[in-house]
Design an enzyme around this catalytic site. Structure first.
Site, PDB file in Angstrom:
ATOM      1  N   SER A  88     -17.185  -3.047  -8.664  1.00 27.16           N
ATOM      2  CA  SER A  88     -18.167  -1.909  -8.124  1.00 27.16           C
ATOM      3  C   SER A  88     -19.643  -2.110  -8.726  1.00 27.16           C
ATOM      4  CB  SER A  88     -17.767  -0.714  -8.175  1.00 27.16           C
ATOM      5  OG  SER A  88     -18.746   0.073  -7.904  1.00 27.16           O
ATOM      6  N   GLY A 108     -25.704  12.866 -10.551  1.00 28.93           N
ATOM      7  CA  GLY A 108     -25.257  11.448 -10.962  1.00 28.93           C
ATOM      8  C   GLY A 108     -25.906  10.207 -10.122  1.00 28.93           C
ATOM      9  N   ASN A 151      -4.273   6.906   0.849  1.00 27.62           N
ATOM     10  CA  ASN A 151      -5.456   7.024   1.525  1.00 27.62           C
ATOM     11  C   ASN A 151      -5.670   6.136   2.793  1.00 27.62           C
ATOM     12  OD1 ASN A 151      -7.983   8.424   1.730  1.00 27.62           O
ATOM     13  ND2 ASN A 151      -9.160   6.839   0.833  1.00 27.62           N
ATOM     14  N   LYS A 176     -13.380   0.908 -13.203  1.00 33.50           N
ATOM     15  CA  LYS A 176     -13.639  -0.344 -12.929  1.00 33.50           C
ATOM     16  C   LYS A 176     -14.225  -1.239 -13.980  1.00 33.50           C
ATOM     17  CE  LYS A 176     -12.727   0.269  -8.506  1.00 33.50           C
ATOM     18  NZ  LYS A 176     -11.655  -0.626  -8.015  1.00 33.50           N
ATOM     19  N   TYR A 192     -14.195   7.157 -12.415  1.00 34.12           N
ATOM     20  CA  TYR A 192     -13.961   6.261 -11.658  1.00 34.12           C
ATOM     21  C   TYR A 192     -14.575   4.923 -11.886  1.00 34.12           C
ATOM     22  CZ  TYR A 192     -14.750   3.097  -7.553  1.00 34.12           C
ATOM     23  OH  TYR A 192     -14.911   2.239  -6.613  1.00 34.12           O
ATOM     24  N   PHE A 228     -21.418  -3.732  -3.315  1.00 31.73           N
ATOM     25  CA  PHE A 228     -22.771  -2.638  -3.339  1.00 31.73           C
ATOM     26  C   PHE A 228     -22.345  -1.688  -2.245  1.00 31.73           C
ATOM     27  CE2 PHE A 228     -25.801  -3.917  -6.722  1.00 31.73           C
ATOM     28  CZ  PHE A 228     -25.139  -4.926  -6.917  1.00 31.73           C
ATOM     29  N   ASP A 277       0.831  -1.283  -0.164  1.00 30.63           N
ATOM     30  CA  ASP A 277       0.168  -0.032   0.043  1.00 30.63           C
ATOM     31  C   ASP A 277       1.008   1.150  -0.042  1.00 30.63           C
ATOM     32  OD1 ASP A 277      -1.849   1.932   0.941  1.00 30.63           O
ATOM     33  OD2 ASP A 277      -3.201   0.418   1.181  1.00 30.63           O
ATOM     34  N   ASN A 278       0.556   2.266  -0.573  1.00 32.58           N
ATOM     35  CA  ASN A 278       1.537   3.570  -0.725  1.00 32.58           C
ATOM     36  C   ASN A 278       0.902   4.576   0.314  1.00 32.58           C
ATOM     37  OD1 ASN A 278      -0.784   4.429  -1.921  1.00 32.58           O
ATOM     38  ND2 ASN A 278       0.050   5.133  -3.724  1.00 32.58           N
ATOM     39  N   ARG A 333     -30.187   1.956  -1.391  1.00 36.50           N
ATOM     40  CA  ARG A 333     -29.018   1.192  -1.649  1.00 36.50           C
ATOM     41  C   ARG A 333     -28.859   0.096  -1.030  1.00 36.50           C
ATOM     42  NH1 ARG A 333     -29.131   4.809  -4.611  1.00 36.50           N
ATOM     43  NH2 ARG A 333     -27.725   6.170  -5.184  1.00 36.50           N
TER      44      ARG A 333
HETATM   45  P1  NAD Z   1      -9.464   3.034   0.556  1.00 34.91           P
HETATM   46  O1  NAD Z   1      -9.065   4.094  -0.086  1.00 34.91           O
HETATM   47  O2  NAD Z   1      -9.699   2.904   1.842  1.00 34.91           O
HETATM   48  O3  NAD Z   1      -8.464   1.854   0.422  1.00 34.91           O
HETATM   49  C1  NAD Z   1      -7.694   1.705  -0.855  1.00 34.91           C
HETATM   50  C2  NAD Z   1      -6.174   1.851  -0.395  1.00 34.91           C
HETATM   51  O4  NAD Z   1      -5.274   1.578  -1.768  1.00 34.91           O
HETATM   52  C3  NAD Z   1      -5.647   2.568   0.358  1.00 34.91           C
HETATM   53  O5  NAD Z   1      -5.092   2.337   1.690  1.00 34.91           O
HETATM   54  C4  NAD Z   1      -4.650   3.444  -0.651  1.00 34.91           C
HETATM   55  O6  NAD Z   1      -3.667   3.852   0.165  1.00 34.91           O
HETATM   56  C5  NAD Z   1      -4.176   2.447  -1.489  1.00 34.91           C
HETATM   57  N1  NAD Z   1      -3.850   2.734  -2.625  1.00 34.91           N
HETATM   58  C6  NAD Z   1      -4.408   3.507  -3.455  1.00 34.91           C
HETATM   59  N2  NAD Z   1      -3.611   3.716  -4.874  1.00 34.91           N
HETATM   60  C7  NAD Z   1      -2.556   2.872  -4.696  1.00 34.91           C
HETATM   61  C8  NAD Z   1      -1.151   2.725  -5.414  1.00 34.91           C
HETATM   62  N3  NAD Z   1      -1.174   3.135  -6.560  1.00 34.91           N
HETATM   63  N4  NAD Z   1      -0.319   1.863  -4.869  1.00 34.91           N
HETATM   64  C9  NAD Z   1      -0.631   1.449  -3.695  1.00 34.91           C
HETATM   65  N5  NAD Z   1      -1.486   1.556  -2.854  1.00 34.91           N
HETATM   66  C10 NAD Z   1      -2.562   2.302  -3.324  1.00 34.91           C
HETATM   67  O7  NAD Z   1     -10.584   2.323  -0.428  1.00 34.91           O
HETATM   68  P2  NAD Z   1     -11.755   0.893   0.022  1.00 34.91           P
HETATM   69  O8  NAD Z   1     -13.121   1.560   0.273  1.00 34.91           O
HETATM   70  O9  NAD Z   1     -11.101   0.009   1.011  1.00 34.91           O
HETATM   71  O10 NAD Z   1     -11.688   0.310  -1.584  1.00 34.91           O
HETATM   72  C11 NAD Z   1     -10.802  -0.685  -1.690  1.00 34.91           C
HETATM   73  C12 NAD Z   1     -11.213  -0.906  -3.215  1.00 34.91           C
HETATM   74  O11 NAD Z   1     -12.567  -1.248  -3.509  1.00 34.91           O
HETATM   75  C13 NAD Z   1     -11.181   0.230  -4.173  1.00 34.91           C
HETATM   76  O12 NAD Z   1     -10.513  -0.428  -5.384  1.00 34.91           O
HETATM   77  C14 NAD Z   1     -12.210   0.603  -4.628  1.00 34.91           C
HETATM   78  O13 NAD Z   1     -12.268   1.151  -5.660  1.00 34.91           O
HETATM   79  C15 NAD Z   1     -13.300  -0.479  -4.497  1.00 34.91           C
HETATM   80  N6  NAD Z   1     -14.638  -0.194  -4.080  1.00 34.91           N
HETATM   81  C16 NAD Z   1     -15.021   0.371  -2.927  1.00 34.91           C
HETATM   82  C17 NAD Z   1     -16.339   0.714  -2.743  1.00 34.91           C
HETATM   83  C18 NAD Z   1     -16.685   1.446  -1.355  1.00 34.91           C
HETATM   84  O14 NAD Z   1     -17.712   1.924  -1.353  1.00 34.91           O
HETATM   85  N7  NAD Z   1     -15.842   1.627  -0.554  1.00 34.91           N
HETATM   86  C19 NAD Z   1     -17.350   0.161  -3.385  1.00 34.91           C
HETATM   87  C20 NAD Z   1     -17.162  -0.440  -4.568  1.00 34.91           C
HETATM   88  C21 NAD Z   1     -15.443  -0.857  -4.949  1.00 34.91           C
HETATM   89  N1  UFG Z   2     -26.665  10.430   0.563  1.00 33.35           N
HETATM   90  C1  UFG Z   2     -27.204  11.515   1.110  1.00 33.35           C
HETATM   91  N2  UFG Z   2     -26.502  12.490   1.953  1.00 33.35           N
HETATM   92  C2  UFG Z   2     -25.344  12.223   1.859  1.00 33.35           C
HETATM   93  C3  UFG Z   2     -24.352  11.264   1.253  1.00 33.35           C
HETATM   94  C4  UFG Z   2     -25.249  10.465   0.531  1.00 33.35           C
HETATM   95  O1  UFG Z   2     -28.503  11.617   1.236  1.00 33.35           O
HETATM   96  O2  UFG Z   2     -24.710  13.178   2.695  1.00 33.35           O
HETATM   97  C5  UFG Z   2     -27.583   9.521  -0.340  1.00 33.35           C
HETATM   98  C6  UFG Z   2     -26.942   9.315  -1.648  1.00 33.35           C
HETATM   99  O3  UFG Z   2     -27.817  10.332  -2.303  1.00 33.35           O
HETATM  100  C7  UFG Z   2     -27.567   7.883  -1.893  1.00 33.35           C
HETATM  101  C8  UFG Z   2     -27.066   7.248  -0.793  1.00 33.35           C
HETATM  102  O4  UFG Z   2     -27.314   8.420   0.500  1.00 33.35           O
HETATM  103  O5  UFG Z   2     -28.939   7.810  -2.320  1.00 33.35           O
HETATM  104  C9  UFG Z   2     -25.917   6.504  -0.698  1.00 33.35           C
HETATM  105  O6  UFG Z   2     -25.012   7.197  -1.065  1.00 33.35           O
HETATM  106  P1  UFG Z   2     -23.257   7.173  -0.823  1.00 33.35           P
HETATM  107  O7  UFG Z   2     -22.589   8.346  -1.394  1.00 33.35           O
HETATM  108  O8  UFG Z   2     -23.177   6.432   0.407  1.00 33.35           O
HETATM  109  O9  UFG Z   2     -23.161   5.825  -2.019  1.00 33.35           O
HETATM  110  P2  UFG Z   2     -23.254   5.769  -3.599  1.00 33.35           P
HETATM  111  O10 UFG Z   2     -24.223   4.428  -3.703  1.00 33.35           O
HETATM  112  O11 UFG Z   2     -23.904   7.188  -4.056  1.00 33.35           O
HETATM  113  O12 UFG Z   2     -21.921   5.364  -4.093  1.00 33.35           O
HETATM  114  C10 UFG Z   2     -21.234   4.132  -3.585  1.00 33.35           C
HETATM  115  C11 UFG Z   2     -19.807   4.398  -3.717  1.00 33.35           C
HETATM  116  C12 UFG Z   2     -19.402   4.524  -5.180  1.00 33.35           C
HETATM  117  C13 UFG Z   2     -19.736   3.486  -5.880  1.00 33.35           C
HETATM  118  C14 UFG Z   2     -21.174   3.194  -5.886  1.00 33.35           C
HETATM  119  C15 UFG Z   2     -21.999   1.916  -6.351  1.00 33.35           C
HETATM  120  O13 UFG Z   2     -19.287   5.576  -2.957  1.00 33.35           O
HETATM  121  O14 UFG Z   2     -17.906   4.438  -5.055  1.00 33.35           O
HETATM  122  O15 UFG Z   2     -21.670   2.880  -4.302  1.00 33.35           O
HETATM  123  O16 UFG Z   2     -21.115   0.493  -5.760  1.00 33.35           O
HETATM  124  F1  UFG Z   2     -19.549   3.299  -7.220  1.00 33.35           F
END
Ligand code: NAD
Ligand code: UFG
Length: 331
Positions: free
Chosen positions: A124, A291, A35, A152, A148, A177, A31-32, A230
């Site tokens: 995702s 969006g 985040n 994916k 983004y 999800f 991990d770098n 959701r």
């Molecule tokens: P996160 O940001 O907490 O974790 C991602 C990790 O990857 C971080 O620790 C970051 O430092 C590291 N990272 C990013 N770019 C890097 C690089 N180039 N080299 C090495 N490390 C790197 O996010 P998360 O919520 O744990 O998500 C993990 C994965 O799941 C991501 O690919 C994200 O797109 C995917 N995902 C997340 C959600 C969500 O809602 N959290 C939904 C669908 C998919």
């Molecule tokens: N919402 C609010 N107020 C807020 C934040 C969110 O009303 O302050 C609502 C949104 O409008 C949505 C629901 O809460 O109806 C969920 O929103 P999130 O932002 O928590 O999640 P999303 O479904 O919009 O997006 C998430 C991830 C994306 C991913 C997507 C589908 O953040 O990265 O799910 O997997 F692409």
């Protein structure tokens, strides 16, 4: 198995490290920390009472990642490392395409070089775009509305083509999800930088008094109460889904939704949080967020059928564990 976990210091990655270690696997984290923080790795060690090998390396730095493959006998890789903020991806598309696609390509290339044949990828539900719910793995993918989401969908296609060219290589594309909640210890959880974009961390920060009130984005959607629906899923269920996916990986490309199959509206989630934690959440209804779609939930039957995995924790568990983490978190 020895499993390379990229992004293992992040939110989902750290919980997955715990689940992998508890299932008897050894994890090597790359991990770098762009985040996340290194102390998350210490917390994974504290929870599991096991060592975690950690490299602070960028997955786009091929020479450094090559050394990790060289130094460890890796059986499989779970690739979480990526940038994930939808809004930021619109402002900085090249950062997103570079980081997320180059990372996936370098890792799959090194898998071929070192004969690592198991690859699990964080995709995702966003790849379903505006399909009709519930989303099923067989659906044709519709264009996503942001870079983004494109990274994916493109990573899924890249990995599918690599499998076609290398029949020994097996891939699992896991479409998450809405992961929420935290490990029950309260030691690891979701700690976004700045003001949260996502609902659950926002609600938790309102509960803590860090933010004044939740802004509910629209109450005129064609849903149960007009607010967005959701499929929230506990992050430990997601983590256990990865253990099942890598342990039971079939030949070729395997696609699985990781969801509960249950839709929850914004106001239902607020109510569940209030009930689970006995805290009042102030909110106001504001305009829709650009969006957003009305509803997003999974048909979760394929993972149950083929992986023997299904989500076990309910929305109250999710709200209780999210709050336990937020309460303790000093960040
Ligand atoms: P996160 O940001 O907490 O974790 C991602 C990790 O990857 C971080 O620790 C970051 O430092 C590291 N990272 C990013 N770019 C890097 C690089 N180039 N080299 C090495 N490390 C790197 O996010 P998360 O919520 O744990 O998500 C993990 C994965 O799941 C991501 O690919 C994200 O797109 C995917 N995902 C997340 C959600 C969500 O809602 N959290 C939904 C669908 C998919
Ligand atoms: N919402 C609010 N107020 C807020 C934040 C969110 O009303 O302050 C609502 C949104 O409008 C949505 C629901 O809460 O109806 C969920 O929103 P999130 O932002 O928590 O999640 P999303 O479904 O919009 O997006 C998430 C991830 C994306 C991913 C997507 C589908 O953040 O990265 O799910 O997997 F692409």
């Amino acid at each position: 198995m020895n499993i390379l976990v990229t992004g293992g210091a992040g939110y989902i990655g750290s919980h997955t490290c715990v689940a992998l270690i508890e299932a008897g696997h050894t994890v090597i984290v790359v991990d770098n920390l762009c985040n996340s923080k290194a102390d998350t790795i210490d917390r994974v060690k504290e929870i599991t009472n096991k060592e975690v090998i950690f490299y602070k390396i960028d997955v786009t730095d091929e020479a450094k990642v090559d050394k990790v493959f060289l130094n460890h006998d890796i059986d499989g890789i779970i690739h979480f490392a990526g940038l994930k903020a939808v809004g930021e991806s619109v402002e900085k598309p090249l950062d997103y395409y570079y980081n997320n696609l180059v990372g996936t390509m370098i890792l799959s290339k090194l898998c071929q070089k070192y004969n690592v044949n198991k690859f699990v990828f964080s995709s995702s539900a966003t790849v379903y775009g505006n399909n009709t719910v519930p989303f099923v793995e067989t659906m044709e993918l519709l264009p996503t509305t942001n870079p983004y989401g494109e990274t994916k969908a493109m990573s899924e296609r890249i990995l599918t083509d690599v499998v076609k060219a290398n029949p020994d290589f097996s891939v699992s594309l896991l479409r998450y999800f809405n992961p929420v909640g935290a490990h029950k210890s309260g030691l690891i959880g979701e700690a976004p930088n700045g003001i949260p974009n996502n609902l659950m961390p926002y609600v938790a920060q309102v509960a803590k008094g860090k933010l004044e009130k939740l802004r509910v984005f629209g109450n005129d959607y064609p849903t149960v109460d007009g607010t967005g629906v959701r499929d929230y899923i506990h992050v430990m269920d997601i983590a256990e889904g990865h253990v099942a996916a890598i342990e039971r990986l079939n030949e070729g490309v395997n696609i699985f939704n990781l969801g509960t199959g249950q839709g929850t509206s914004v106001l239902q989630l607020v109510k569940a949080f209030e009930e689970a934690n006995d805290i009042k959440i102030s909110y106001e209804i504001v305009e829709r967020r650009l969006g957003d779609i009305a509803e997003c939930y999974a048909d979760a039957s394929k993972a149950k059928r083929e992986l023997g995995w299904q989500a076990r924790r309910n929305i109250i568990d999710m709200c209780r564990d999210a709050w336990r983490f937020e309460k303790n978190y000093e960040g």
